[in-house]
Design a protein around this motif. Structure first.
Motif, short mmCIF file in Angstrom:
data_model
loop_
_atom_site.label_atom_id
_atom_site.label_comp_id
_atom_site.label_asym_id
_atom_site.label_seq_id
_atom_site.Cartn_x
_atom_site.Cartn_y
_atom_site.Cartn_z
N GLY A 71 0.79 -1.22 0.00
CA GLY A 71 0.00 0.00 0.00
C GLY A 71 0.83 1.27 0.00
N ILE A 72 2.06 1.22 -0.50
CA ILE A 72 2.93 2.40 -0.56
C ILE A 72 2.62 3.17 -1.84
N GLY A 73 1.97 4.33 -1.71
CA GLY A 73 1.54 5.11 -2.86
C GLY A 73 2.65 5.97 -3.45
N ALA A 74 2.28 6.78 -4.46
CA ALA A 74 3.27 7.57 -5.20
C ALA A 74 4.00 8.56 -4.30
N ALA A 75 3.28 9.27 -3.45
CA ALA A 75 3.91 10.27 -2.58
C ALA A 75 4.85 9.61 -1.58
N ALA A 76 4.40 8.51 -0.97
CA ALA A 76 5.25 7.79 -0.01
C ALA A 76 6.47 7.20 -0.70
N TYR A 77 6.27 6.67 -1.91
CA TYR A 77 7.39 6.13 -2.67
C TYR A 77 8.42 7.21 -2.96
N GLY A 78 7.96 8.36 -3.46
CA GLY A 78 8.88 9.45 -3.78
C GLY A 78 9.63 9.95 -2.56
N PHE A 79 8.92 10.08 -1.43
CA PHE A 79 9.55 10.55 -0.20
C PHE A 79 10.57 9.54 0.30
N GLY A 80 10.22 8.26 0.28
CA GLY A 80 11.14 7.23 0.72
C GLY A 80 12.37 7.12 -0.19
N ALA A 81 12.14 7.23 -1.50
CA ALA A 81 13.27 7.19 -2.43
C ALA A 81 14.23 8.34 -2.13
N GLY A 82 13.67 9.50 -1.81
CA GLY A 82 14.50 10.67 -1.54
C GLY A 82 15.18 10.65 -0.19
N LEU A 83 14.59 9.98 0.81
CA LEU A 83 15.18 9.95 2.16
C LEU A 83 16.59 9.37 2.15
N PHE A 84 16.88 8.50 1.22
CA PHE A 84 18.23 7.98 1.08
C PHE A 84 19.25 9.12 1.06
N GLN A 120 22.12 16.41 -10.65
CA GLN A 120 21.59 15.25 -9.95
C GLN A 120 20.05 15.25 -9.91
N LEU A 121 19.44 16.42 -9.89
CA LEU A 121 17.97 16.50 -9.97
C LEU A 121 17.46 15.69 -11.15
N THR A 122 18.03 15.96 -12.31
CA THR A 122 17.56 15.32 -13.54
C THR A 122 17.90 13.84 -13.57
N ILE A 123 19.11 13.50 -13.13
CA ILE A 123 19.52 12.09 -13.16
C ILE A 123 18.59 11.23 -12.31
N TYR A 124 18.29 11.69 -11.09
CA TYR A 124 17.49 10.85 -10.20
C TYR A 124 16.00 10.91 -10.50
N ALA A 125 15.55 11.99 -11.08
CA ALA A 125 14.16 12.00 -11.55
C ALA A 125 13.97 10.93 -12.62
N ALA A 126 14.91 10.86 -13.56
CA ALA A 126 14.83 9.84 -14.61
C ALA A 126 15.02 8.44 -14.03
N THR A 127 15.95 8.30 -13.10
CA THR A 127 16.25 6.98 -12.53
C THR A 127 15.03 6.37 -11.84
N PHE A 128 14.36 7.17 -11.00
CA PHE A 128 13.27 6.63 -10.19
C PHE A 128 11.92 6.60 -10.92
N TRP A 129 11.74 7.44 -11.95
CA TRP A 129 10.42 7.50 -12.61
C TRP A 129 10.39 6.91 -14.00
N LEU A 130 11.56 6.65 -14.59
CA LEU A 130 11.57 6.10 -15.95
C LEU A 130 10.85 4.75 -16.04
N THR A 164 9.29 15.46 -5.04
CA THR A 164 8.43 16.37 -5.80
C THR A 164 7.59 15.61 -6.82
N PHE A 165 8.21 14.69 -7.53
CA PHE A 165 7.48 13.93 -8.55
C PHE A 165 6.39 13.07 -7.91
N GLY A 166 6.70 12.46 -6.76
CA GLY A 166 5.69 11.65 -6.08
C GLY A 166 4.51 12.49 -5.63
N PHE A 167 4.79 13.68 -5.09
CA PHE A 167 3.72 14.57 -4.65
C PHE A 167 2.87 15.02 -5.83
#
Length: 446
Positions: free
Chosen positions: A58-71, A266-276, A397-400
């Motif tokens: 039940g991990i939605g888009a916002a939670a996924y994006g936040f968790g990915a970024g917490l790293f 890095q903004l662009t690299i990780y946006a592509a990495t996690f959402w591609l 941001t993308f998850g939100f």
């Protein structure tokens, strides 16, 4: 790529030094590339299991994006302290420790039950990995003369591109595994995490902390390396005499520019990495393996582009101009990805990958040429940690945006804009130190 314009070149007629350099590169570079590959896979493999975790936990888009970024929050907080400890205890001990703890943490991701577990382990994974990248960069400063470091870093950075290339098919294949009451995504975490744990034992026996510890070098070769690196440092010492505090270092406009440029990249690299992978899934009814293979295409293109840009920058110089060109390609690709359907968006991101991965590899010789070797490790760690906060901002941001608006189009516009801004400010970054370059006493190794 010349990273040592501020020091004289190594003696060209010293066959012992040349032989030692070749031995060092053959001994450590393949291992560092492999380490970077498994490191990067453990960092970004959540992109391939997003839909599985949403279905099972039940991990939605916002939670996924936040968790990915917490790293990247854990990574940023512990990057500089980790690298300072590496200088004190030695590269062999500390790099092995880093690899062991990140492997264990990555493996534990298989047993998360809810969003809280996801957040905690992603943060701890960042803490565990902190110091690896700048630690390797620092390792090069103690083992290779300045003229050789740029080439070594380019090869090392290829590890992230290779990881991006193979992580898709590998993760897609591992997602097919079931058994012992575990889902495919859990097996993926276990197998990829334990691969890091097993590799760390090889690292322990293979790496040496200092040239004089290396039994695979003759005494003459050890002395030639150490003497050449010390000679370069004495030349820097002759012009770098000011020793301001750490506070003054943080006020250095050039260092802040380096942080800002790398953050945008890095903004662009990780946006592509996690959402591609999510964009690819919208292209049709694709299996996990098919998604993985499609995900490899932009990264394969980017590997070719990285070496092409590096060759051009080495031949025609003007490092800032090549970085700016790469960033503008990234900006155009990200903008075009908003103008069509999922298939066109995928093609546009393939084009953008040429730019943002090339910009990443072209960037590092600039701060290397500007910084004094005694503070290079700590400042590179600072730049890397602040820049990698882009890995928190982008997925969060993308998850939100996806959860609240159903679209990530606004985020793609933002990435195009930040790439253009970075392309402009890169021309204000200096590639050589001033005669009174900063040498903060607080950051000098003991």
């Amino acid at each position: 790529m010349n990273t040592s314009s501020n020091v004289s070149a190594a003696p060209a007629n010293d066959p012992v030094l040349a032989r030692a350099i070749q031995k060092v590169k053959r001994h450590v570079l393949p291992l560092f590339v492999i380490m970077f590959i498994v490191n990067y896979i453990d960092r970004v493999n959540i992109g391939f299991v997003r839909s599985h975790m949403e279905h099972d936990l039940g991990i939605g888009a916002a939670a996924y994006g936040f968790g990915a970024g917490l790293f990247f929050i854990g990574y940023a907080l512990f990057e500089v302290p980790s690298n300072m400890l590496l200088q004190k205890v030695g590269a062999r001990i500390w790099l092995t420790r880093i690899m062991f703890t990140w492997g264990i943490t990555a493996t534990l991701m298989a047993f998360i039950q809810n969003e809280t577990h996801f957040y905690i382990l992603r943060f701890l994974l960042g803490v565990a990995e902190a110091g690896f990248f700048p630690g390797v960069i620092y390792y090069f400063t103690r083992w290779l003369p300045g003229a050789e470091r740029g080439k070594a870093i380019a090869i090392f950075l290829s590890g992230s591109a290779l990881a991006s290339l193979i992580s898709g098919p590998l993760s897609g294949l591992l997602l097919q595994i079931t058994g012992m009451g575990l889902h495919g995504w859990q097996w993926m975490y276990i197998i990829e995490g334990m691969a890091s744990v097993l590799l760390c034992f090889f690292v322990w026996f293979w790496l040496d902390s200092k040239p004089h510890d290396a039994k695979w070098l003759s005494r003459q070769e050890q002395d030639a390396l150490v003497n050449e690196i010390d000679r370069e440092q004495r030349e820097r010492d002759a012009v770098n005499t000011v020793k301001p505090t750490l506070g003054k270092l943080l006020k250095d406009r050039q260092i802040m520019l380096f942080c800002a440029i790398y953050f945008c990249i890095q903004l662009t690299i990780y946006a592509a990495t996690f959402w591609l992978p999510s964009i690819i899934k919208k292209m049709g009814d694709l299996s996990d393996i098919q998604v993985g293979f499609f995900n490899s295409i932009p990264w394969l293109i980017s590997i070719i582009a990285m070496y092409a840009f590096a060759a051009l920058a080495s031949r025609f110089k003007h490092q800032q101009a090549w970085i700016a060109a790469a960033l503008l390609i990234a900006a155009l690709g990200m903008f075009l990805s908003t103008t069509g359907g999922p298939i066109f968006a995928f093609i546009a991101i393939c084009f953008a990958a040429i730019g943002f991965k090339s910009a990443s590899s072209l960037f590092w010789p600039i701060p290397q040429g500007y910084l004094d070797a005694r503070i290079a490790a700590a400042v590179i760690a600072l730049i890397n940690s602040i820049g990698n906060l882009g890995g928190f901002v982008a997925p969060t941001t993308f998850g939100f945006l996806e959860q609240t608006t159903g679209s990530i189009q606004g985020g793609l516009y933002g990435l195009a804009g930040t790439s253009i801004i970075a392309a402009i400010i890169v021309f204000f970054a200096k590639t050589k130190p001033k005669p009174t370059a900063v040498i903060p006493a607080a950051l000098q190794p003991a």
